[in-house]
Design an enzyme around this catalytic site. Structure first.
Site, PDB file in Angstrom:
ATOM      1  N   LYS A   8       0.465  -0.861  -0.088  1.00 55.03           N
ATOM      2  CA  LYS A   8      -0.553  -0.021  -0.055  1.00 55.03           C
ATOM      3  C   LYS A   8       0.979   1.105   0.151  1.00 55.03           C
ATOM      4  CE  LYS A   8      -3.919  -1.865   2.446  1.00 55.03           C
ATOM      5  NZ  LYS A   8      -4.859  -1.680   2.803  1.00 55.03           N
ATOM      6  N   LYS A  40      -3.891  -9.084  -5.681  1.00 53.20           N
ATOM      7  CA  LYS A  40      -5.637 -10.239  -5.973  1.00 53.20           C
ATOM      8  C   LYS A  40      -6.477  -8.851  -5.900  1.00 53.20           C
ATOM      9  CE  LYS A  40      -5.505  -7.676  -0.961  1.00 53.20           C
ATOM     10  NZ  LYS A  40      -6.015  -7.555   0.199  1.00 53.20           N
ATOM     11  N   LYS A  67     -10.523  -3.457  -3.088  1.00 53.24           N
ATOM     12  CA  LYS A  67     -11.655  -2.388  -3.383  1.00 53.24           C
ATOM     13  C   LYS A  67     -10.649  -1.489  -3.252  1.00 53.24           C
ATOM     14  CE  LYS A  67     -13.396  -3.587   1.034  1.00 53.24           C
ATOM     15  NZ  LYS A  67     -13.532  -4.039   1.880  1.00 53.24           N
TER      16      LYS A  67
HETATM   17  P1  ADP Z   1     -10.280  -4.894   0.698  1.00 51.14           P
HETATM   18  O1  ADP Z   1      -8.533  -6.175   0.200  1.00 51.14           O
HETATM   19  O2  ADP Z   1     -11.277  -5.461  -0.746  1.00 51.14           O
HETATM   20  O3  ADP Z   1      -9.623  -3.618   0.988  1.00 51.14           O
HETATM   21  P2  ADP Z   1     -10.508  -6.082   3.710  1.00 51.14           P
HETATM   22  O4  ADP Z   1      -9.307  -5.526   3.656  1.00 51.14           O
HETATM   23  O5  ADP Z   1     -11.334  -5.465   4.062  1.00 51.14           O
HETATM   24  O6  ADP Z   1     -10.595  -6.059   1.770  1.00 51.14           O
HETATM   25  O7  ADP Z   1     -10.836  -7.497   3.969  1.00 51.14           O
HETATM   26  C1  ADP Z   1     -11.943  -8.201   4.027  1.00 51.14           C
HETATM   27  C2  ADP Z   1     -11.764  -9.384   3.764  1.00 51.14           C
HETATM   28  O8  ADP Z   1     -11.357 -10.185   3.034  1.00 51.14           O
HETATM   29  C3  ADP Z   1     -10.443 -10.378   5.077  1.00 51.14           C
HETATM   30  O9  ADP Z   1     -10.642 -10.948   5.628  1.00 51.14           O
HETATM   31  C4  ADP Z   1      -8.955 -10.141   3.637  1.00 51.14           C
HETATM   32  O10 ADP Z   1      -8.600 -11.290   4.347  1.00 51.14           O
HETATM   33  C5  ADP Z   1     -10.418 -11.141   3.127  1.00 51.14           C
HETATM   34  N1  ADP Z   1      -9.965 -10.620   1.380  1.00 51.14           N
HETATM   35  C6  ADP Z   1     -10.107  -9.409   0.753  1.00 51.14           C
HETATM   36  N2  ADP Z   1      -9.352  -9.346  -0.700  1.00 51.14           N
HETATM   37  C7  ADP Z   1      -9.800 -10.640  -1.046  1.00 51.14           C
HETATM   38  C8  ADP Z   1      -9.232 -11.687  -2.046  1.00 51.14           C
HETATM   39  N3  ADP Z   1      -8.725 -10.566  -2.921  1.00 51.14           N
HETATM   40  N4  ADP Z   1      -9.061 -13.051  -1.846  1.00 51.14           N
HETATM   41  C9  ADP Z   1      -9.210 -13.914  -0.426  1.00 51.14           C
HETATM   42  N5  ADP Z   1      -9.274 -13.116   0.011  1.00 51.14           N
HETATM   43  C10 ADP Z   1      -9.853 -11.920   0.336  1.00 51.14           C
END
Ligand code: ADP
Length: 338
Positions: free
Chosen positions: A115, A194, A197
């Site tokens: 990030k 990955k 959001k």
């Molecule tokens: P983002 O990365 O989209 O902002 P968050 O940080 O809010 O998502 O993560 C919420 C949950 O979703 C966490 O448990 C994270 O490990 C899981 N998660 C987020 N992106 C992925 C992905 N691409 N594949 C699998 N799990 C994910």
């Protein structure tokens, strides 16, 4: 009397729609674990503000995330759903943990490095993000944290923070384990990073069939398959990995063989995938549409969730302050008299 269920905690940022990476990597597991554990699920707005955000949009994003989580199958009768900033103890314990967390550990976190590399000026909140996460988890004495693979390193750091605090102030916090489900990491539609959001390479669980098709239509496939007549390699194609998550065994076999033999084209393969995703997400979309008609219900879920979470978090902080000699008002006089 039956023994109390072990507790789990997990969180999600309200920084955009719930996407299929969140759903497959985390939320689907949360839904499945509701009976086995006492569950605390948190919409982590204090984490979301470590990235650029729009204050005017935040309340709606929090509301939408809560609504989507319930639509996805979290049952407010069987789990606690709440907003992080509604329980101020999260920030307080995070500060406490900052005082036992080595800077070097934070600097080596993969997510921080990723990030930070995408930002011109790196703020302290981004670096300290995993410390707040440790506070989130340990406030509830959670023994397990169901997350996607990207969060495993943060849960390991949480264990270390618990150990460090316990060794200084006495055994109090458990060392939680990450629970990573079958789908460890969903790649984004760019096929590179990955699905996230904050990157904008997502498919939202509430998107319409047309929106989903428009995204899948232009998503990356095997780059070596340039013409319809070229055989492809499903192992390097993100569309194929999505088939594995959303399609029946027959459709997965159809996509694999068709791709390898050039029997089907990418567009055909994508069409079938889009149909299967829309079908799989249909029940969530329908429940979400129904919940949109009952905004008061969603508000009440968050209100009662915060109340329940606060009652647990306040007890933890009272004990943390006591052990650290941080007394208030009359407690100071009591300590003086002891
Ligand atoms: P983002 O990365 O989209 O902002 P968050 O940080 O809010 O998502 O993560 C919420 C949950 O979703 C966490 O448990 C994270 O490990 C899981 N998660 C987020 N992106 C992925 C992905 N691409 N594949 C699998 N799990 C994910």
């Amino acid at each position: 009397m039956t023994a109390p269920k072990p507790r789990i905690f997990s969180g999600i940022q309200p920084s955009g729609e719930l996407h299929i990476g969140n759903y497959l990597g985390a939320v689907k597991q949360w839904v499945a674990l509701q009976d086995q554990y006492e569950c605390f699920f948190c919409i982590v707005d204090l984490h979301a503000i470590t990235q650029p955000f729009e204050p005017a949009e935040m309340p709606m994003q929090i509301f939408d995330m809560a609504l989507t989580l319930v639509a996805a199958g979290l049952d407010p009768e069987r789990c606690t759903i709440f907003v992080q900033s509604n329980v101020p103890e999260h920030s307080e314990l995070a500060w406490v943990f900052n005082t036992v967390t080595p800077l070097g550990e934070l600097e080596r976190m993969t997510q921080y490095k990723d990030k930070a590399a995408r930002q011109e000026s790196v703020l302290a909140g981004l670096l300290n993000y995993p410390v707040l996460q440790a506070a989130d988890i340990l406030l509830y004495h959670a023994v397990a944290v169901p997350v996607g693979e990207d969060q495993v390193q943060h849960v390991e750091l949480t264990r270390e923070i618990a150990r460090k605090w316990n060794s200084r102030f006495g055994e109090y916090f458990p060392e939680p384990q990450a629970i990573v489900g079958k789908v460890r990491r969903v790649l984004g539609l760019d096929g590179q990073a990955k699905m996230s959001k904050s990157i904008g390479n997502t498919i939202g669980v509430l998107e319409t069939a047309d929106e989903i098709w428009e995204k899948i239509r232009v998503a990356l496939t095997d780059p070596a398959r340039k013409r319809r007549s070229d055989p492809g390699n499903p192992n390097v194609c993100n569309i194929f990995s999505l088939h594995r998550h959303f399609s029946s065994e027959d459709d997965v076999a159809w996509a694999e063989q068709g791709c390898r033999s050039a029997g089907i084209g990418c567009i055909e393969c994508k069409r079938r995938l889009a149909e299967n995703i829309v079908e799989a997400l249909r029940p969530i979309r329908e429940r979400a549409l129904a919940l949109k008609e009952q905004p008061d219900y969603v508000v009440e879920v968050l209100r009662s969730g915060a109340e329940r979470a606060h009652s647990v978090a306040a007890q933890t902080m009272t004990e943390v302050r006591r052990r650290m000699g941080l007394r208030r008002g009359a407690e100071l006089a009591e300590a003086e008299a002891e």
